[in-house]
Write an enzyme that holds these catalytic residues in place. Structure first.
Site, PDB file in Angstrom:
ATOM      1  CG  PHE B 120      39.040  12.510  -7.775  1.00  0.00           C
ATOM      2  CD1 PHE B 120      38.702  12.183  -6.490  1.00  0.00           C
ATOM      3  CD2 PHE B 120      38.093  12.303  -8.782  1.00  0.00           C
ATOM      4  CE1 PHE B 120      37.449  11.645  -6.186  1.00  0.00           C
ATOM      5  CE2 PHE B 120      36.847  11.767  -8.499  1.00  0.00           C
ATOM      6  CZ  PHE B 120      36.515  11.439  -7.200  1.00  0.00           C
ATOM      7  CD  GLN B 233      34.975   8.274 -17.165  1.00  0.00           C
ATOM      8  OE1 GLN B 233      34.230   8.877 -16.403  1.00  0.00           O
ATOM      9  NE2 GLN B 233      36.177   8.724 -17.472  1.00  0.00           N
ATOM     10  CG  HIS B 235      33.675   5.185 -12.081  1.00  0.00           C
ATOM     11  ND1 HIS B 235      34.321   4.463 -11.110  1.00  0.00           N
ATOM     12  CD2 HIS B 235      33.768   6.484 -11.712  1.00  0.00           C
ATOM     13  CE1 HIS B 235      34.780   5.306 -10.182  1.00  0.00           C
ATOM     14  NE2 HIS B 235      34.452   6.536 -10.532  1.00  0.00           N
ATOM     15  CG  LEU B 249      30.333   6.007  -8.767  1.00  0.00           C
ATOM     16  CD1 LEU B 249      31.079   5.409  -9.939  1.00  0.00           C
ATOM     17  CD2 LEU B 249      30.151   7.495  -8.959  1.00  0.00           C
ATOM     18  CD  GLU B 252      38.834   8.851 -10.013  1.00  0.00           C
ATOM     19  OE1 GLU B 252      37.909   8.636 -10.810  1.00  0.00           O
ATOM     20  OE2 GLU B 252      39.794   9.580 -10.274  1.00  0.00           O
ATOM     21  NE  ARG B 308      36.368   8.683 -12.750  1.00  0.00           N
ATOM     22  CZ  ARG B 308      35.356   9.519 -12.536  1.00  0.00           C
ATOM     23  NH1 ARG B 308      34.531   9.825 -13.509  1.00  0.00           N
ATOM     24  NH2 ARG B 308      35.176  10.045 -11.346  1.00  0.00           N
ATOM     25  CG  HIS B 374      30.607   7.118 -14.169  1.00  0.00           C
ATOM     26  ND1 HIS B 374      29.636   7.188 -13.198  1.00  0.00           N
ATOM     27  CD2 HIS B 374      31.455   8.147 -13.932  1.00  0.00           C
ATOM     28  CE1 HIS B 374      29.896   8.223 -12.401  1.00  0.00           C
ATOM     29  NE2 HIS B 374      30.973   8.830 -12.829  1.00  0.00           N
ATOM     30  NE  ARG B 409      33.086  12.936 -16.435  1.00  0.00           N
ATOM     31  CZ  ARG B 409      33.057  12.688 -15.126  1.00  0.00           C
ATOM     32  NH1 ARG B 409      33.801  13.386 -14.291  1.00  0.00           N
ATOM     33  NH2 ARG B 409      32.281  11.722 -14.649  1.00  0.00           N
TER      34      ARG B 409
END
Lengths: 318, 597
Positions: B120, B233, B235, B249, B252, B308, B374, B409
């Site tokens: 990730f 954030q 995404h 979404l 990832e 991200r 996100h 994050r």
């Protein structure tokens, strides 16, 4: 797209009767039924009650009847279901409506799911660093793991409308998940409970659950898997309900003897002499139509010997 | 006014991963515990989590350990993280994952039958325990069933609108049943906030309807500190087409499993956007990037898996430069890189999502993706060890709490956050309650006043529609407080939010209190407006670009601002802003960050 949404409206606290209200809706291509409901709430009536959490087919909350068939509103596209420019939206059947499209989920699902105790009862304690499980052992339950309690299988179920106490395909799918969990060590006790009335033997194999499940879990087949497992482990059903036990025993004895079912004998042995009276009205109706089976006068089918050998073989194995 | 009253040692507000874990822990400690949630149990936003739980189990790469995870988390957060939270998180995540397995969760396996871990963004090693792309479902189901098994009081479809205090400490909470609209008071010694995020303040978001910033606002109104509210954030990969699914979404995990981002010219765009900060550890050629998936020793990580904030900015820049996809995103391509069987096994939800909602077969065609709101890094300021807020008796865990993730994050660090700090919040809330001899007192007059206030929307002469106010707020936040920010736009946003606050006070709802979503939204608007004001205020104060905050007028990181949190608290009815220094990091942890690895 210009459409008419016919939406079930009912506020039991207001003392009015349920009714389908029509709303004009204008939606872009690709829009879902949930988009339509949101638009009605924005433009026509802010008080329209429905549940929808994730809006993308991840949580299974927006279970509704759309054009008379159970579906998730958020992944049902309007273009696929509209008939003559109309979409009908109602709550699922056989439940208590709280308001409009919001219904009592506790009754529908959770009491039943708690009954199957879907938590792990491990055979052995977790070793340091975690369990070692070959990936292949996950395969049989992988699909069942994707169940998100949407309840669509229960909505489609043919038994629940007649017996709301039937545990139903959703709870039984949860049971399947733990019975077949490679770590679980309580299969016998679980199957014993699932063999009780309202459990896995009450399913009538209509396959509606398979048709309704949005996850492709095929709950009907999972119920069969549970039954097979019970047979394989020799878990006798019906200990809690002697009538059910007699039914199975008589069924098996008849098929073993003659190769097919002696329906008259099944009725007598299941109900017992003490409650025979309860059968008389049905027997009378059957007699009048020339359909009353005479118990024990039952001819063997050709090849009955082979069927007996199957019984012998299976019984030897368990 | 009539209302029912319940009494508990600990009440937990929110029943996602953090709330469930907190309630399980508090209950196990012997505290009388209640779990209160706005949705039905099991439908919280955690159920939508896809990729996995980050934990340095070392199953795939034995060289992984908590120190590497700590370092990745700090670098991903552009060093603004609370170091102690990042340390505890990295150290305790593996135990929390194994505990989840012991309670019944099943994860995908390695060849030798152990928990498999997936690559990730921003994680040096494959680290995310997962089950396909449905990890959140497995996690929330396991916690929920464990909670039901152990037995506790669960109050579903109950919205809390205000925390109650006895002097300077927590005394409980006031709310209403969504079904009947009746009011309810929970008397409690301790309250754990686990309400998740704020995404519904934005128009394009991956978040569920619950994410209206309730916990952030409840804490702020009760006088607790909020920090890092500027860090929202986006995404990088949300769906962009068709319009009704915009923002949903795309995990990832698509990139973790080999997918790449391409622009309209077919170029793999991320190679152009590697900051100096990440250059030494990022592949320079497509060949090296592809090799990295199977050879972590001799190849550097693919830029497609940068943190991200970096990827979202890159996509934004490509679209702006006219190299976007037909519907204003870029292409995410796994079809040309992995076979169909692999894609369907690893990413079953993505496969169905695109098939059902967009008529796209991701095993045959690329997806179109673009940034979507996100996650909220900012939130309630907590003590790292105990998850205690600055108000006695108040605790916070998960997305509503701040500090762990700093300015950005990393994917996978949220689910582990929920478990690690959910557990800690439950434990320390129970201990706090145990130490409090007397149940705090509720002010009956305050309850009465709150009930009246909640019913105002039924009685007003105003004609504002709550849905219209909400939509205008979302437009405002999306347009003026989005990925790229400037002082002028932030100021304008504050003006508009003030105007929307006026309109919210004129909102009128029809009908009665029985399951009335218009009324529910009218009440949610208050928390939405509070968090929406906090974000631009904090963003104005941080005159630099760092992590999720990109200021067009201050494009560089400012080392001085890298040492402070922006703190928001209520002072005389106003939102007061302060800069306060980050806690000092001990030398041994600093050494981990400065080391070669």
């Amino acid at each position: 797209m210009e459409l008419i949404f016919k939406v079930y409206r009912h506020d039991p606290t207001a003392g009015t009767k349920p009714a389908l209200e029509s709303y004009p809706v204008s939606l872009p291509d690709g829009a879902t039924v949930l988009d339509g409901l949101l638009q009605i709430r924005d433009r026509h009536d802010g008080g329209l009650a429905f549940r929808a959490a994730c809006g993308r087919g991840f949580c299974g909350e927006c279970t509704l009847r759309i054009n008379r068939s159970g579906k998730l509103a958020c992944i049902t596209r309007v273009a696929q279901v509209a008939k003559d420019g109309e979409v009908t939206v109602e709550p699922v059947r056989n439940i208590t409506v709280l308001k409009d499209l919001v219904y009592d989920v506790d009754e529908l699902l959770w009491q039943k799911i708690a009954w199957v105790e879907p938590w792990l009862r491990p055979a052995t304690a977790q070793p340091d660093g975690g369990y070692v499980i070959p990936d292949a052992e996950l395969e049989p339950i992988r699909k069942a793991m994707s169940c998100y309690y949407c309840g669509l299988c229960d909505e489609g179920c043919s038994v629940i409308p007649f017996d709301r106490r039937f545990s139903g395909p959703a709870a039984l799918t949860k049971a399947f998940r733990v019975v077949f969990d490679p770590r679980d060590g309580a299969a016998r006790e679980r199957l014993k409970r699932l063999g009780e009335p309202r459990g896995m033997w009450d399913c009538v194999h209509c396959y509606e659950a398979n048709e309704h499940c949005p996850r492709g879990i095929d709950p009907t087949d999972r119920i069969f898997d549970l039954r097979d497992k019970a047979v394989e482990l020799g878990v006798k059903s019906g200990t809690a309900n002697p009538q059910v036990a007699r039914h199975y025993d008589s069924f098996a004895a008849s098929v073993r003897q003659s190769g097919w079912l002696d329906e008259g004998r099944l009725a007598l042995e299941t109900w017992g002499l003490g409650r025979l009276g309860e059968l008389l009205p049905m027997a009378w109706r059957a007699l009048r139509r020339g359909k009353l089976p005479v118990p024990y006068l039952h001819r063997k089918r050709p090849g009955a010997e082979w069927i007996r050998r199957i019984f012998d073989k299976v019984e030897k194995r368990s | 006014m009539n209302h029912e009253t319940h009494e508990f040692d600990v009440i937990v507000i929110g029943a996602g991963g953090a709330g469930l874990r907190a309630a399980i822990e508090a209950s196990a400690q012997g505290a009388r515990t209640a779990l209160i949630c706005k949705s039905l149990l099991g439908k919280a936003h955690t159920v939508m989590a896809e990729g996995g739980i980050a934990a340095a189990l070392g199953n795939v790469y034995p060289e992984d350990n908590w120190e590497v995870h700590f370092r990745d988390t700090m670098r991903g957060g552009k060093m603004l993280n609370n170091w102690r939270m990042a340390q505890l998180h990295a150290q305790e995540a593996p135990a929390r994952v194994l505990e989840l397995e012991a309670w019944g969760a099943l994860f995908d396996r390695t060849k030798d039958g152990r928990i498999l871990q997936r690559d990730f963004g921003g994680h040096r090693y494959a680290r995310l325990a997962h089950v396909g792309d449905r990890t959140g479902l497995e996690m929330i189901r396991t916690l929920q069933q464990h909670a039901v098994h152990k037995g506790m009081d669960v109050f579903m479809e109950c919205t809390i609108v205000r925390l109650l205090k006895d002097g300077d400490r927590i005394a409980g909470a006031f709310g209403y049943w969504r079904e009947s609209g009746r009011f309810v008071v929970f008397r409690a010694k301790a309250v754990v906030l686990a309400t998740g995020g704020i995404g519904k303040a934005y128009k394009i978001t991956s978040n569920s309807w619950e994410y209206t910033g309730d916990g952030h606002a409840l804490a702020y109104w009760a006088g607790a500190d909020l920090i890092d509210m500027e860090f929202v954030q986006f995404h990088p990969t949300g769906m962009v087409w068709p319009p009704s699914v915009r923002g949903i979404l795309v995990t990832e995990g698509v990139r973790g499993d080999g997918g790449v981002l391409k622009n309209a010219l077919g170029e793999r765009l991320m190679f152009k956007y590697v900051l100096e900060f990440f250059r030494a550890e990022t592949a320079e050629t497509e060949e090296e990037a592809d090799r990295w998936y199977t050879d972590k020793q001799n190849a550097r990580r693919t830029p497609a898996l940068l943190p991200r904030d970096e990827v979202a900015r890159a996509i934004n820049a490509e679209v702006k430069a006219g190299r976007g996809s037909p519907h204003g995103g870029v292409f995410l391509d796994i079809a040309s890189r992995r076979d169909a069987e692999y894609i369907q096994r690893r990413l079953p939800s993505m496969y169905h999502q695109f098939k059902e909602l967009a008529d796209v077969d991701i095993t045959k065609e690329p997806m179109e993706v673009g940034p979507t709101c996100h996650y909220m890094m900012g939130g309630v300021r907590v003590d790292a060890d105990s998850a205690a807020a600055t108000l006695p008796g108040l605790f916070a865990a998960g997305e509503v709490a701040a500090g762990l993730h700093g300015a950005n994050r990393l994917g996978g660090n949220s689910l582990s956050d929920l478990l690690v700090f959910g557990c800690r919040a439950g434990l320390y809330a129970a201990q706090y309650a145990e130490g409090l001899a007397v149940m705090p007192t509720i002010d009956a007059g305050q309850v009465e006043a709150l009930a009246r206030e909640c019913l105002e929307p039924f009685e007003r002469a105003g004609q504002e529609n709550p849905y219209a106010v909400h939509q205008d707020l979302q437009e405002c936040m999306q347009g003026l407080v989005g990925i790229i920010r400037t002082e002028g736009e932030l100021e304008k946003a504050l003006e508009e939010i003030a105007g929307l606050g006026e309109r919210a006070r004129r909102v009128r709802v029809e009908g009665n209190r029985q399951y009335n979503p218009g009324w529910h939204l009218a009440l949610d608007l208050r928390s939405l407006l509070t968090v929406s004001e906090a974000i631009p205020r904090a963003a104005l104060e941080r005159r630099e670009s760092r992590g999720a905050q990109t200021r067009d007028d201050y494009p560089k990181m400012d080392p001085q601002l890298g040492k402070v949190n922006v703190v928001i608290r209520e002072a005389r009815g106003e939102m007061a802003i302060a800069r306060e220094p980050l806690p000092e990091m001990p030398r041994e942890l600093r050494a981990i960050l400065e080391g070669d690895k």
